[in-house]
Motif scaffolding. Sequence first.
Motif, PDB file in Angstrom:
ATOM      1  N   ALA A 163       0.869  -1.176   0.000  1.00 26.88           N
ATOM      2  CA  ALA A 163       0.000   0.000   0.000  1.00 26.88           C
ATOM      3  C   ALA A 163       0.905   1.224   0.000  1.00 26.88           C
ATOM      4  N   HIS A 164       0.380   2.318  -0.535  1.00 23.56           N
ATOM      5  CA  HIS A 164       1.166   3.542  -0.634  1.00 23.56           C
ATOM      6  C   HIS A 164       0.347   4.747  -0.201  1.00 23.56           C
ATOM      7  N   GLY A 165       1.011   5.657   0.492  1.00 22.89           N
ATOM      8  CA  GLY A 165       0.404   6.931   0.863  1.00 22.89           C
ATOM      9  C   GLY A 165       1.499   7.947   1.127  1.00 22.89           C
ATOM     10  N   PHE A 166       1.075   9.195   1.327  1.00 26.88           N
ATOM     11  CA  PHE A 166       2.063  10.221   1.644  1.00 26.88           C
ATOM     12  C   PHE A 166       1.413  11.362   2.396  1.00 26.88           C
ATOM     13  N   GLN A 167       2.266  12.124   3.092  1.00 25.86           N
ATOM     14  CA  GLN A 167       1.842  13.375   3.723  1.00 25.86           C
ATOM     15  C   GLN A 167       2.644  14.510   3.105  1.00 25.86           C
ATOM     16  N   ALA A 168       1.929  15.563   2.710  1.00 23.17           N
ATOM     17  CA  ALA A 168       2.595  16.749   2.169  1.00 23.17           C
ATOM     18  C   ALA A 168       3.275  17.499   3.313  1.00 23.17           C
ATOM     19  N   LEU A 169       4.572  17.711   3.185  1.00 23.02           N
ATOM     20  CA  LEU A 169       5.327  18.445   4.200  1.00 23.02           C
ATOM     21  C   LEU A 169       5.411  19.930   3.871  1.00 23.02           C
ATOM     22  N   THR A 170       5.025  20.281   2.653  1.00 25.95           N
ATOM     23  CA  THR A 170       4.990  21.676   2.215  1.00 25.95           C
ATOM     24  C   THR A 170       3.669  21.893   1.479  1.00 25.95           C
ATOM     25  N   ASP A 171       3.310  23.140   1.271  1.00 25.23           N
ATOM     26  CA  ASP A 171       2.205  23.467   0.378  1.00 25.23           C
ATOM     27  C   ASP A 171       2.661  23.217  -1.058  1.00 25.23           C
ATOM     28  N   ASP A 172       1.694  23.070  -1.940  1.00 23.82           N
ATOM     29  CA  ASP A 172       1.948  22.999  -3.386  1.00 23.82           C
ATOM     30  C   ASP A 172       2.915  21.880  -3.771  1.00 23.82           C
ATOM     31  N   VAL A 173       2.506  20.646  -3.484  1.00 28.57           N
ATOM     32  CA  VAL A 173       3.305  19.460  -3.787  1.00 28.57           C
ATOM     33  C   VAL A 173       2.819  18.838  -5.094  1.00 28.57           C
ATOM     34  N   GLU A 174       3.778  18.440  -5.934  1.00 29.61           N
ATOM     35  CA  GLU A 174       3.447  17.709  -7.152  1.00 29.61           C
ATOM     36  C   GLU A 174       4.245  16.410  -7.181  1.00 29.61           C
ATOM     37  N   LEU A 175       3.539  15.314  -7.425  1.00 26.50           N
ATOM     38  CA  LEU A 175       4.157  13.998  -7.565  1.00 26.50           C
ATOM     39  C   LEU A 175       3.872  13.455  -8.952  1.00 26.50           C
ATOM     40  N   LEU A 176       4.811  12.669  -9.456  1.00 31.97           N
ATOM     41  CA  LEU A 176       4.655  11.958 -10.713  1.00 31.97           C
ATOM     42  C   LEU A 176       4.832  10.475 -10.411  1.00 31.97           C
ATOM     43  N   TYR A 177       3.815   9.674 -10.764  1.00 30.35           N
ATOM     44  CA  TYR A 177       3.817   8.236 -10.512  1.00 30.35           C
ATOM     45  C   TYR A 177       3.913   7.482 -11.829  1.00 30.35           C
ATOM     46  N   CYS A 178       4.807   6.500 -11.905  1.00 26.96           N
ATOM     47  CA  CYS A 178       4.807   5.527 -12.994  1.00 26.96           C
ATOM     48  C   CYS A 178       4.223   4.235 -12.405  1.00 26.96           C
ATOM     49  N   HIS A 179       3.228   3.658 -13.080  1.00 28.48           N
ATOM     50  CA  HIS A 179       2.550   2.443 -12.608  1.00 28.48           C
ATOM     51  C   HIS A 179       2.792   1.302 -13.589  1.00 28.48           C
ATOM     52  N   SER A 180       2.946   0.105 -13.062  1.00 30.19           N
ATOM     53  CA  SER A 180       3.135  -1.068 -13.912  1.00 30.19           C
ATOM     54  C   SER A 180       1.808  -1.693 -14.336  1.00 30.19           C
ATOM     55  N   ALA A 181       0.693  -1.209 -13.800  1.00 31.27           N
ATOM     56  CA  ALA A 181      -0.638  -1.709 -14.174  1.00 31.27           C
ATOM     57  C   ALA A 181      -1.595  -0.524 -14.203  1.00 31.27           C
ATOM     58  N   PRO A 182      -2.577  -0.565 -15.094  1.00 33.27           N
ATOM     59  CA  PRO A 182      -3.558   0.520 -15.109  1.00 33.27           C
ATOM     60  C   PRO A 182      -4.472   0.440 -13.893  1.00 33.27           C
ATOM     61  N   TYR A 183      -5.109   1.544 -13.591  1.00 36.88           N
ATOM     62  CA  TYR A 183      -6.044   1.623 -12.473  1.00 36.88           C
ATOM     63  C   TYR A 183      -7.307   0.826 -12.804  1.00 36.88           C
ATOM     64  N   HIS A 184      -7.707  -0.022 -11.860  1.00 35.91           N
ATOM     65  CA  HIS A 184      -8.939  -0.813 -11.974  1.00 35.91           C
ATOM     66  C   HIS A 184      -9.752  -0.585 -10.704  1.00 35.91           C
ATOM     67  N   PRO A 185     -10.773   0.279 -10.755  1.00 40.73           N
ATOM     68  CA  PRO A 185     -11.530   0.601  -9.542  1.00 40.73           C
ATOM     69  C   PRO A 185     -12.173  -0.608  -8.877  1.00 40.73           C
ATOM     70  N   GLU A 186     -12.480  -1.650  -9.654  1.00 39.08           N
ATOM     71  CA  GLU A 186     -13.142  -2.831  -9.082  1.00 39.08           C
ATOM     72  C   GLU A 186     -12.215  -3.651  -8.181  1.00 39.08           C
ATOM     73  N   VAL A 187     -10.900  -3.435  -8.262  1.00 37.70           N
ATOM     74  CA  VAL A 187      -9.959  -4.173  -7.403  1.00 37.70           C
ATOM     75  C   VAL A 187      -9.154  -3.231  -6.509  1.00 37.70           C
ATOM     76  N   GLU A 188      -9.624  -2.004  -6.395  1.00 42.33           N
ATOM     77  CA  GLU A 188      -8.928  -1.037  -5.545  1.00 42.33           C
ATOM     78  C   GLU A 188      -9.108  -1.407  -4.073  1.00 42.33           C
ATOM     79  N   GLY A 189      -8.055  -1.224  -3.318  1.00 45.96           N
ATOM     80  CA  GLY A 189      -8.108  -1.421  -1.880  1.00 45.96           C
ATOM     81  C   GLY A 189      -7.472  -0.242  -1.179  1.00 45.96           C
ATOM     82  N   GLY A 190      -7.701  -0.190   0.103  1.00 49.86           N
ATOM     83  CA  GLY A 190      -7.102   0.882   0.880  1.00 49.86           C
ATOM     84  C   GLY A 190      -7.072   0.537   2.349  1.00 49.86           C
ATOM     85  N   GLY A 191      -6.100   1.097   3.011  1.00 52.03           N
ATOM     86  CA  GLY A 191      -5.998   0.964   4.455  1.00 52.03           C
ATOM     87  C   GLY A 191      -6.163   2.331   5.084  1.00 52.03           C
ATOM     88  N   HIS A 192      -6.702   2.352   6.277  1.00 47.55           N
ATOM     89  CA  HIS A 192      -6.893   3.639   6.952  1.00 47.55           C
ATOM     90  C   HIS A 192      -5.546   4.164   7.446  1.00 47.55           C
TER      91      HIS A 192
END
Length: 186
Positions: free
Chosen positions: A121-150
């Motif tokens: 699982a992946h998450g992040f906290q912004a330590l500054t205002d105005d943060v931009e991230l670029l993600y490269c993924h090895s699989a496309p997003y599939h909402p039907e198999v999305e998971g998350g942890g609190h």
Amino acid sequence: MSRFTVTPLPLSGLNRIERQRLGDDRGYLTRIFCAQDLASIGWKKPIAQINHTYTAKRGTVRGLHFQYPPHTEMKLVNCLRGEVWDVAVDLRVGSPTFLQWHAEVLSAENGAALLIPEGFAHGFQALTDDVELLYCHSAPYHPEVEGGGHVCDPRLGITWPMPITVLSDRDNAFALLTDDFKGIEV
């Protein structure tokens, strides 16, 4: 010749990538992704998707996101602007570091990236205002198999570096892990 310095991290398969900057008085060039250089540390698939995120406010937390099989994914997370505290949580079935987490500071300044293996699982906290991230993924997003942890799950015990000021309704709705959660097969 690789333009990356790779540092293995305490969770197997999780790596910090430092990008070499080639520069002069005009500025610099840095390589974000190279399949040949990253293959030796586990990136075997083509890039299926590239995403760019913008986070406006310091203290905002996004995550903890993952996809279940058959669409598990590797992620290469790069910070292009600002600074984040980037977290990966091992959810792999049978892993000796199951449910352990590790975080790294990624910033535009330090040029570091996090290579996150499948089954995390992946998450992040912004330590500054105005943060931009670029993600490269090895699989496309599939909402039907999305998971998350609190993000505040006591079973994970993530110690966020500052108070959480913004958390989306979607991320806040992720359930706490139950004792019967056995992990993700990869």
